[in-house]
Each structure stands twice: as structure tokens, then as C-alpha cells.
Design a protein around this motif. Structure first.
Motif, PDB file in Angstrom:
ATOM      1  N   VAL A 144       0.869  -1.175   0.000  1.00 22.21           N
ATOM      2  CA  VAL A 144       0.000   0.000   0.000  1.00 22.21           C
ATOM      3  C   VAL A 144       0.906   1.225   0.000  1.00 22.21           C
ATOM      4  CG1 VAL A 144      -1.754   1.293   1.283  1.00 22.21           C
ATOM      5  CG2 VAL A 144      -1.807  -1.213   1.301  1.00 22.21           C
ATOM      6  N   TYR A 145       0.608   2.173  -0.873  1.00 18.96           N
ATOM      7  CA  TYR A 145       1.361   3.430  -0.858  1.00 18.96           C
ATOM      8  C   TYR A 145       0.411   4.569  -1.194  1.00 18.96           C
ATOM      9  CZ  TYR A 145       1.633   2.961  -5.975  1.00 18.96           C
ATOM     10  OH  TYR A 145       1.343   2.819  -7.310  1.00 18.96           O
ATOM     11  N   TYR A 146       0.826   5.787  -0.893  1.00 17.18           N
ATOM     12  CA  TYR A 146       0.005   6.939  -1.228  1.00 17.18           C
ATOM     13  C   TYR A 146       0.864   8.084  -1.701  1.00 17.18           C
ATOM     14  CZ  TYR A 146       0.796   7.726   3.828  1.00 17.18           C
ATOM     15  OH  TYR A 146       1.341   7.832   5.086  1.00 17.18           O
ATOM     16  N   ILE A 147       0.263   8.854  -2.611  1.00 12.78           N
ATOM     17  CA  ILE A 147       0.910  10.016  -3.224  1.00 12.78           C
ATOM     18  C   ILE A 147       0.213  11.251  -2.673  1.00 12.78           C
ATOM     19  CG2 ILE A 147       1.307  11.235  -5.405  1.00 12.78           C
ATOM     20  CD1 ILE A 147       1.105   8.416  -6.770  1.00 12.78           C
ATOM     21  N   PHE A 148       0.991  12.214  -2.196  1.00 15.05           N
ATOM     22  CA  PHE A 148       0.411  13.456  -1.672  1.00 15.05           C
ATOM     23  C   PHE A 148       1.434  14.570  -1.802  1.00 15.05           C
ATOM     24  CE2 PHE A 148       2.750  11.555   1.733  1.00 15.05           C
ATOM     25  CZ  PHE A 148       3.247  12.599   2.493  1.00 15.05           C
ATOM     26  N   GLY A 149       0.983  15.790  -1.595  1.00 12.45           N
ATOM     27  CA  GLY A 149       1.887  16.938  -1.679  1.00 12.45           C
ATOM     28  C   GLY A 149       2.382  17.210  -3.083  1.00 12.45           C
ATOM     29  N   THR A 150       1.647  16.759  -4.082  1.00 10.91           N
ATOM     30  CA  THR A 150       2.056  16.969  -5.465  1.00 10.91           C
ATOM     31  C   THR A 150       1.865  18.446  -5.833  1.00 10.91           C
ATOM     32  OG1 THR A 150       1.402  14.715  -5.990  1.00 10.91           O
ATOM     33  CG2 THR A 150       1.708  16.207  -7.840  1.00 10.91           C
ATOM     34  N   LYS A 151       2.903  19.031  -6.338  1.00 13.45           N
ATOM     35  CA  LYS A 151       2.878  20.461  -6.676  1.00 13.45           C
ATOM     36  C   LYS A 151       2.035  20.734  -7.913  1.00 13.45           C
ATOM     37  CE  LYS A 151       5.902  21.184  -3.442  1.00 13.45           C
ATOM     38  NZ  LYS A 151       5.359  20.931  -2.141  1.00 13.45           N
ATOM     39  N   GLU A 152       1.521  21.937  -8.015  1.00 15.97           N
ATOM     40  CA  GLU A 152       0.694  22.345  -9.145  1.00 15.97           C
ATOM     41  C   GLU A 152       1.439  22.128 -10.455  1.00 15.97           C
ATOM     42  OE1 GLU A 152      -1.501  26.336 -10.898  1.00 15.97           O
ATOM     43  OE2 GLU A 152      -0.924  26.290  -8.789  1.00 15.97           O
ATOM     44  N   VAL A 201      -2.995   3.784  -3.108  1.00 20.26           N
ATOM     45  CA  VAL A 201      -2.905   2.693  -4.073  1.00 20.26           C
ATOM     46  C   VAL A 201      -2.642   1.374  -3.349  1.00 20.26           C
ATOM     47  CG1 VAL A 201      -1.737   1.844  -6.146  1.00 20.26           C
ATOM     48  CG2 VAL A 201      -1.974   4.315  -5.781  1.00 20.26           C
ATOM     49  N   PHE A 202      -3.447   0.365  -3.693  1.00 19.33           N
ATOM     50  CA  PHE A 202      -3.275  -1.000  -3.206  1.00 19.33           C
ATOM     51  C   PHE A 202      -2.667  -1.804  -4.349  1.00 19.33           C
ATOM     52  CE2 PHE A 202      -7.045   0.801  -1.215  1.00 19.33           C
ATOM     53  CZ  PHE A 202      -6.825   0.569   0.131  1.00 19.33           C
ATOM     54  N   ALA A 203      -1.635  -2.601  -4.062  1.00 17.51           N
ATOM     55  CA  ALA A 203      -0.962  -3.386  -5.094  1.00 17.51           C
ATOM     56  C   ALA A 203      -0.868  -4.844  -4.665  1.00 17.51           C
ATOM     57  CB  ALA A 203       0.441  -2.818  -5.349  1.00 17.51           C
ATOM     58  N   ASP A 204      -0.843  -5.736  -5.652  1.00 20.94           N
ATOM     59  CA  ASP A 204      -0.813  -7.166  -5.344  1.00 20.94           C
ATOM     60  C   ASP A 204       0.596  -7.724  -5.208  1.00 20.94           C
ATOM     61  OD1 ASP A 204      -0.062  -7.260  -8.078  1.00 20.94           O
ATOM     62  OD2 ASP A 204      -1.192  -9.104  -8.419  1.00 20.94           O
ATOM     63  N   GLN A 205       1.623  -6.890  -5.394  1.00 18.25           N
ATOM     64  CA  GLN A 205       3.006  -7.341  -5.266  1.00 18.25           C
ATOM     65  C   GLN A 205       3.843  -6.246  -4.616  1.00 18.25           C
ATOM     66  OE1 GLN A 205       4.656  -8.642  -9.053  1.00 18.25           O
ATOM     67  NE2 GLN A 205       2.679  -9.443  -9.717  1.00 18.25           N
ATOM     68  N   ALA A 206       4.947  -6.643  -4.027  1.00 16.35           N
ATOM     69  CA  ALA A 206       5.908  -5.683  -3.495  1.00 16.35           C
ATOM     70  C   ALA A 206       6.583  -4.961  -4.668  1.00 16.35           C
ATOM     71  CB  ALA A 206       6.948  -6.401  -2.643  1.00 16.35           C
ATOM     72  N   TYR A 207       7.237  -3.851  -4.374  1.00 16.35           N
ATOM     73  CA  TYR A 207       7.940  -3.077  -5.393  1.00 16.35           C
ATOM     74  C   TYR A 207       8.988  -3.950  -6.081  1.00 16.35           C
ATOM     75  CZ  TYR A 207      11.015   0.317  -7.548  1.00 16.35           C
ATOM     76  OH  TYR A 207      11.781   1.013  -8.446  1.00 16.35           O
ATOM     77  N   ASP A 208       9.005  -3.877  -7.409  1.00 12.13           N
ATOM     78  CA  ASP A 208       9.978  -4.613  -8.216  1.00 12.13           C
ATOM     79  C   ASP A 208      10.272  -3.785  -9.462  1.00 12.13           C
ATOM     80  OD1 ASP A 208      11.490  -6.339  -9.777  1.00 12.13           O
ATOM     81  OD2 ASP A 208       9.943  -7.890  -9.902  1.00 12.13           O
ATOM     82  N   GLU A 209      11.407  -3.149  -9.495  1.00 10.97           N
ATOM     83  CA  GLU A 209      11.765  -2.262 -10.606  1.00 10.97           C
ATOM     84  C   GLU A 209      11.715  -2.991 -11.947  1.00 10.97           C
ATOM     85  OE1 GLU A 209      12.595   0.899 -12.931  1.00 10.97           O
ATOM     86  OE2 GLU A 209      12.133   1.018 -10.793  1.00 10.97           O
ATOM     87  N   SER A 210      12.027  -4.286 -11.973  1.00 15.64           N
ATOM     88  CA  SER A 210      12.040  -5.013 -13.247  1.00 15.64           C
ATOM     89  C   SER A 210      10.637  -5.206 -13.832  1.00 15.64           C
ATOM     90  CB  SER A 210      12.728  -6.376 -13.076  1.00 15.64           C
ATOM     91  OG  SER A 210      11.951  -7.235 -12.264  1.00 15.64           O
ATOM     92  N   ASP A 211       9.588  -4.927 -13.052  1.00 21.73           N
ATOM     93  CA  ASP A 211       8.213  -5.055 -13.527  1.00 21.73           C
ATOM     94  C   ASP A 211       7.752  -3.805 -14.290  1.00 21.73           C
ATOM     95  OD1 ASP A 211       5.660  -6.602 -13.524  1.00 21.73           O
ATOM     96  OD2 ASP A 211       4.947  -4.870 -12.386  1.00 21.73           O
ATOM     97  N   TYR A 212       8.504  -2.724 -14.208  1.00 20.05           N
ATOM     98  CA  TYR A 212       8.114  -1.454 -14.823  1.00 20.05           C
ATOM     99  C   TYR A 212       8.499  -1.400 -16.297  1.00 20.05           C
ATOM    100  CZ  TYR A 212       7.205   0.864 -10.344  1.00 20.05           C
ATOM    101  OH  TYR A 212       6.686   1.240  -9.132  1.00 20.05           O
ATOM    102  N   ILE A 213       7.636  -0.774 -17.094  1.00 19.66           N
ATOM    103  CA  ILE A 213       7.967  -0.344 -18.451  1.00 19.66           C
ATOM    104  C   ILE A 213       7.830   1.170 -18.419  1.00 19.66           C
ATOM    105  CG2 ILE A 213       7.406  -0.431 -20.901  1.00 19.66           C
ATOM    106  CD1 ILE A 213       6.042  -3.145 -20.353  1.00 19.66           C
ATOM    107  N   ARG A 214       8.944   1.880 -18.538  1.00 19.18           N
ATOM    108  CA  ARG A 214       8.949   3.330 -18.366  1.00 19.18           C
ATOM    109  C   ARG A 214       9.056   4.105 -19.675  1.00 19.18           C
ATOM    110  NH1 ARG A 214       9.292   4.592 -12.971  1.00 19.18           N
ATOM    111  NH2 ARG A 214      10.099   2.975 -11.592  1.00 19.18           N
ATOM    112  N   ASN A 215       9.107   3.396 -20.775  1.00 19.30           N
ATOM    113  CA  ASN A 215       9.208   4.023 -22.088  1.00 19.30           C
ATOM    114  C   ASN A 215       7.961   3.650 -22.887  1.00 19.30           C
ATOM    115  OD1 ASN A 215       9.916   3.658 -25.090  1.00 19.30           O
ATOM    116  ND2 ASN A 215      11.571   4.984 -24.354  1.00 19.30           N
ATOM    117  N   TYR A 216       7.231   4.661 -23.368  1.00 17.93           N
ATOM    118  CA  TYR A 216       5.951   4.404 -24.035  1.00 17.93           C
ATOM    119  C   TYR A 216       6.124   3.589 -25.316  1.00 17.93           C
ATOM    120  CZ  TYR A 216       1.229   5.091 -25.771  1.00 17.93           C
ATOM    121  OH  TYR A 216      -0.051   4.874 -26.228  1.00 17.93           O
ATOM    122  N   THR A 217       7.168   3.840 -26.083  1.00 17.60           N
ATOM    123  CA  THR A 217       7.414   3.073 -27.306  1.00 17.60           C
ATOM    124  C   THR A 217       7.658   1.605 -26.968  1.00 17.60           C
ATOM    125  OG1 THR A 217       8.314   5.031 -28.412  1.00 17.60           O
ATOM    126  CG2 THR A 217       8.878   2.884 -29.364  1.00 17.60           C
TER     127      THR A 217
END
Length: 139
Positions: A36-44, A110-126
Motif C-alpha cells: 500500500v502506498y500513497y501520493i500526496f503533496g504533489t505540486k501544481e 494505491v493498493f498493489a498485489d506485489q511488493a515493489y519490483d523495478e524489473s516489472d516497470y515499463i517506463r518508455n511508451y514506445t
């Protein structure tokens, strides 16, 4: 549009003292909760996200304030105004997501079904679109 097809709506409880929402795995959230994580204090003007996950499932809820969640499955896109703590958005694997137009008081939980794993990310739209195309060839 079916990108956000599984949007759990939480049961709102309360009385004159205030409101309460209880969230349970496999009941209100369609999976076991591992993180579980949360995002807050996001600037305009700040935008966040800009990634997809290969396997991770998530449910997001704006418990305070508002933001826009953009979901993109490679063929369809959908903008969802998140501004109700009783409504959530299910983010399936292989769905590109972006968040923008955060209100000053926004808290996005945000609730997630797995712990953080950088290898699970796709950070490039192409690369995301290429992975979607490859996935289609394999099915």
C-alpha cells in the motif's frame, strides 16, 4: 471503453459523526494486498506515473482531493476524474497510466498485489507499445 472495467466501489458507512470506508482483500480489492502506498503533496502542474507494469495489479482511490488518471491499453485511452473516496480505479497489468491535475489537497491511495519490483516497470511508451504488440502475437 473497457480499460477500467473493474472499478471497485467501496461501501460507505457512517452517521452524524462522520464517514468510514473499510477495504478488504478479495472482497473490496480483487486480489491479495501486498503493498500500500500513497501520493500526496504533489505540486501544481506536476504529472506523475508515465509507466506500465508487466504483472502488477493495482487499485487506486483519491481519498482526498482529486486528480485525473489516464489509462491506456495501447489501443484505447481513458481519462478518469478521481474525486470520490468511495470510488476507485483498477489498473490492470500492461496498462500505461499517468496522473495529472492534482488538487492541492490530493491524497491518492494505491493498493498493489506485489511488493515493489523495478524489473516489472515499463517506463518508455514506445517499449510499452512494442510489448503490447508482442503480447498480441503470442496469444
Amino acid at each position: 471503453m473497457s480499460i477500467a472495467c473493474e472499478n471497485p466501489e467501496f461501501r460507505l458507512l457512517g452517521d452524524e459523526r462522520g464517514s468510514l470506508i473499510a477495504v478488504e482483500a478479495h472482497k473490496d480489492i480483487p486480489f491479495a494486498i501486498a503493498r500500500v502506498y500513497y501520493i500526496f503533496g504533489t505540486k501544481e502542474g506536476v504529472e506523475r506515473g508515465f509507466h506500465a507494469h508487466k504483472e502488477l495489479k493495482q487499485v487506486a482511490v483519491a481519498v482526498r482531493g482529486s486528480c485525473i488518471m489516464k489509462l491506456d491499453d495501447g489501443s484505447e485511452q481513458q481519462d478518469i476524474l478521481m474525486n470520490d473516496p468511495a470510488k476507485s480505479v483498477y489498473i490492470a497489468p500492461m496498462v500505461w497510466h499517468e496522473m495529472r491535475e492534482f488538487s492541492e489537497d490530493c491524497v491518492l491511495l494505491v493498493f498493489a498485489d506485489q511488493a515493489y519490483d523495478e524489473s516489472d516497470y515499463i517506463r518508455n511508451y514506445t517499449q510499452f507499445l512494442e510489448a503490447i504488440e508482442q503480447q498480441g502475437k503470442n496469444t
